[in-house]
Structure formats: structure tokens, C-alpha cells
Design a protein around this motif. Structure first.
Motif, PDB file in Angstrom:
ATOM      1  N   GLN A 243      62.120  -9.299  -3.108  1.00  0.00           N
ATOM      2  CA  GLN A 243      62.535 -10.691  -2.971  1.00  0.00           C
ATOM      3  C   GLN A 243      61.391 -11.670  -3.252  1.00  0.00           C
ATOM      4  O   GLN A 243      61.558 -12.629  -4.019  1.00  0.00           O
ATOM      5  N   PRO A 244      60.202 -11.489  -2.641  1.00  0.00           N
ATOM      6  CA  PRO A 244      59.101 -12.428  -2.899  1.00  0.00           C
ATOM      7  C   PRO A 244      58.628 -12.387  -4.350  1.00  0.00           C
ATOM      8  O   PRO A 244      58.221 -13.425  -4.892  1.00  0.00           O
ATOM      9  N   SER A 245      58.690 -11.213  -4.970  1.00  0.00           N
ATOM     10  CA  SER A 245      58.305 -11.125  -6.384  1.00  0.00           C
ATOM     11  C   SER A 245      59.208 -11.996  -7.235  1.00  0.00           C
ATOM     12  O   SER A 245      58.743 -12.725  -8.130  1.00  0.00           O
ATOM     13  N   ARG A 246      60.509 -11.927  -6.979  1.00  0.00           N
ATOM     14  CA  ARG A 246      61.451 -12.722  -7.772  1.00  0.00           C
ATOM     15  C   ARG A 246      61.199 -14.216  -7.611  1.00  0.00           C
ATOM     16  O   ARG A 246      61.302 -14.981  -8.577  1.00  0.00           O
ATOM     17  N   ALA A 247      60.873 -14.633  -6.398  1.00  0.00           N
ATOM     18  CA  ALA A 247      60.609 -16.057  -6.170  1.00  0.00           C
ATOM     19  C   ALA A 247      59.443 -16.539  -7.027  1.00  0.00           C
ATOM     20  O   ALA A 247      59.508 -17.606  -7.656  1.00  0.00           O
TER      21      ALA A 247
ATOM     22  N   VAL B 273      53.655  -6.167  -3.023  1.00  0.00           N
ATOM     23  CA  VAL B 273      53.866  -7.121  -4.122  1.00  0.00           C
ATOM     24  C   VAL B 273      54.573  -8.351  -3.551  1.00  0.00           C
ATOM     25  O   VAL B 273      55.264  -8.255  -2.537  1.00  0.00           O
ATOM     26  N   PRO B 274      54.346  -9.498  -4.230  1.00  0.00           N
ATOM     27  CA  PRO B 274      53.586  -9.720  -5.452  1.00  0.00           C
ATOM     28  C   PRO B 274      52.103  -9.960  -5.183  1.00  0.00           C
ATOM     29  O   PRO B 274      51.686 -10.166  -4.043  1.00  0.00           O
ATOM     30  N   ALA B 275      51.349  -9.929  -6.283  1.00  0.00           N
ATOM     31  CA  ALA B 275      49.939 -10.320  -6.261  1.00  0.00           C
ATOM     32  C   ALA B 275      49.622 -10.914  -7.627  1.00  0.00           C
ATOM     33  O   ALA B 275      50.319 -10.638  -8.612  1.00  0.00           O
TER      34      ALA B 275
ATOM     35  N   LEU C 254      63.414 -18.720   0.211  1.00  0.00           N
ATOM     36  CA  LEU C 254      64.475 -18.338   1.146  1.00  0.00           C
ATOM     37  C   LEU C 254      65.732 -17.861   0.419  1.00  0.00           C
ATOM     38  O   LEU C 254      66.371 -16.903   0.848  1.00  0.00           O
ATOM     39  N   VAL C 255      66.067 -18.515  -0.684  1.00  0.00           N
ATOM     40  CA  VAL C 255      67.265 -18.090  -1.414  1.00  0.00           C
ATOM     41  C   VAL C 255      67.066 -16.697  -2.011  1.00  0.00           C
ATOM     42  O   VAL C 255      67.985 -15.868  -1.978  1.00  0.00           O
ATOM     43  N   CYS C 256      65.884 -16.426  -2.543  1.00  0.00           N
ATOM     44  CA  CYS C 256      65.626 -15.083  -3.082  1.00  0.00           C
ATOM     45  C   CYS C 256      65.730 -14.024  -1.987  1.00  0.00           C
ATOM     46  O   CYS C 256      66.153 -12.888  -2.250  1.00  0.00           O
ATOM     47  N   GLU C 257      65.354 -14.380  -0.780  1.00  0.00           N
ATOM     48  CA  GLU C 257      65.504 -13.452   0.350  1.00  0.00           C
ATOM     49  C   GLU C 257      66.976 -13.150   0.592  1.00  0.00           C
ATOM     50  O   GLU C 257      67.375 -11.984   0.729  1.00  0.00           O
TER      51      GLU C 257
END
Length: 250
Positions: free
Chosen positions: A12-16, A54-56, A172-175
Motif C-alpha cells: 500500500q505505501p509503495s503505491r502511494a 518498502v518503499p525506500a 490513506l486511500v491506498c491503504e
């Protein structure tokens, strides 16, 4: 030197971060770190992110991990990023920071373990945990109610009453989009009562197209694979039940 973004689109955070870079025209190389193959745990990746998640990013000699910190850095360091993503106004910026801090201790604590323990665990070689899934669903439902009643309070279409999305909306939406891998009935049961949240998800999607759909396509492919896994497992069990029982030893 071009920005390097280490990511897995199932994250999820990677996509954001990926969507943010695409929407804002930030030139970068996407380096896939396959979580399902435990590539985030390798010594090579630990050199980039000792936390092995991830991400980094690597920007020149600068290394950074944690998606919220990355989004804040990219919004501040790269020219051409619209102010609404992470406003220069300190009061507005502090409000966005408050949403991001809330996210990790509330929404993510519900959504991530729910999806893992209700759907994704077998694909990662882990057992499903119904008890953990049930506990996570309670946290998630409370978080969605808080988004509906508090963070989406105001006249704007986005968090904090804003007329345009910020990095908080994207994160938040990607989550919440991770719920797409769940059965349709389960997802509808969880999201259905929160009409404002559903509209906000659609508004954020529309504001970041076509990149939003591109980055989330992996979720629908994953859902198809999971459904096939469950179907095959059910077929195996049915076939096994049809086999004649072996005579017991005397």
C-alpha cells in the motif's frame, strides 16, 4: 542523477509513493522489491533500508525510508509539485501530518492485518488467522467511522475539508484499496456503511488518474489468483472426499 524508488506494487505505501511521483511528473526508476520472494530481507536491500521494508528511495547520495517521510520529502524537494499536496502553510502542513500520524496507529493497524489474515497469508506461506482478522476488522471499522465523521468533516471533497487532495488522501486511500483482494461480500460489508468514505475514494482515484488504476491493477490480478487458489483447494478436498476409504489395519 535519477531518483530510485524501491517498491512492490502489492505494498500500500509503495503505491502511494509511485502514484505521487507519476502524478507530479517526478522522473524516477522503479526498482521492484518482491515481498513474496522475501527480497526486502536480503543484505543488499538492508543497505538501502535497514528496517527491510518498502518503499525506500535513493536521491543522489540521500537514502530515505518510511512512506510518509518519503512523500513529505518529494513534495518539498522537487519543483513543480502543486502546493495542495503538502502546503507551504505550516498550519495546513501540520494538519496533514496529524492525519498521517493517525493513519499508522489506527487505519493501518486494522486494514493491513485484516487483509493478511483473511486473504494474503497463504500466498506468503503463512496460515490464515481468523481471530486476528476479526480483531483487525473491529479496528478498521472504527477507523473508517472516524474518517467519515471527523477527517472528512467540512465542505471539501478531501480530508480536512480540502478542495484538492494531499499526500494524506493518497496514503490513506491506498491503504483502504488493499481491501480489493477480499471477497466482494466482505469488502461490501466493511465499506458499505461509509458512503462518504466511498465517495472520497472515488474522488481521490479520479484526481490521480490514469496512474491510480495503473498502480492498483496488481490487486485485481492478486484477487484472481487467490480465488483460483481457494477454488483449487476446494476441488482437491471434494476429490479427496470421493475417494474410497482404505481398509483399516487389523
Amino acid at each position: 542523477m535519477k531518483l530510485k524508488l524501491y517498491a512492490d506494487r502489492m505494498s500500500q505505501p509503495s503505491r502511494a509513493v509511485l502514484i505521487f511521483c507519476r502524478v507530479n511528473g517526478i522522473d524516477f526508476d522503479e526498482v521492484k522489491v518482491d515481498i513474496s520472494k522475501r527480497q526486502q530481507l536480503t543484505p543488499e536491500f538492508a543497505e538501502i533500508n535497514p528496517m527491510k521494508k518498502v518503499p525506500a528511495i535513493i536521491d543522489g547520495r540521500f537514502k530515505l525510508f518510511e512512506s510518509h517521510a518519503i512523500l513529505q520529502y518529494l513534495a518539498s524537494a522537487f519543483p513543480g509539485v502543486a502546493d495542495h499536496w503538502y502546503p507551504a502553510d505550516l498550519f495546513k502542513r501540520a494538519k496533514i501530518n496529524s492525519v498521517l500520524d493517525w493513519h499508522h496507529s489506527n487505519l493501518r493497524r486494522g486494514a493491513a492485518p485484516l487483509v493478511l489474515n483473511k486473504a494474503l497469508a497463504p500466498a506468503l506461506g503463512l496460515p490464515l488467522n481468523p481471530k486476528a482478522a476479526a480483531e483487525a476488522e473491529i479496528i478498521l471499522s472504527a477507523s473508517l467511522a472516524k474518517i467519515e465523521s471527523f477527517w472528512l468533516k467540512g465542505n471539501g471533497r478531501f480530508l480536512l475539508g480540502s478542495l484538492q487532495p494531499s499526500i494524506a488522501d493518497l496514503s490513506l486511500v491506498c491503504e483502504i484499496m488493499q481491501l480489493e483482494v477480499l471477497d466482494d461480500e466482505v469488502r461490501a460489508r466493511i465499506l458499505g456503511p461509509h458512503k462518504k468514505v466511498i465517495k472520497w475514494i472515488d474522488d481521490t482515484r479520479n484526481a490521480t488518474q490514469p496512474h491510480f488504476d495503473e498502480m492498483h491493477a496488481i490487486l485485481f490480478k492478486a484477487k484472481e489468483k487467490l480465488l483460483k487458489m481457494h477454488s483449487d483447494a476446494g476441488s482437491d478436498q471434494t476429490e479427496s472426499s470421493r475417494k474410497p476409504a482404505l481398509p483399516s489395519k487389523i
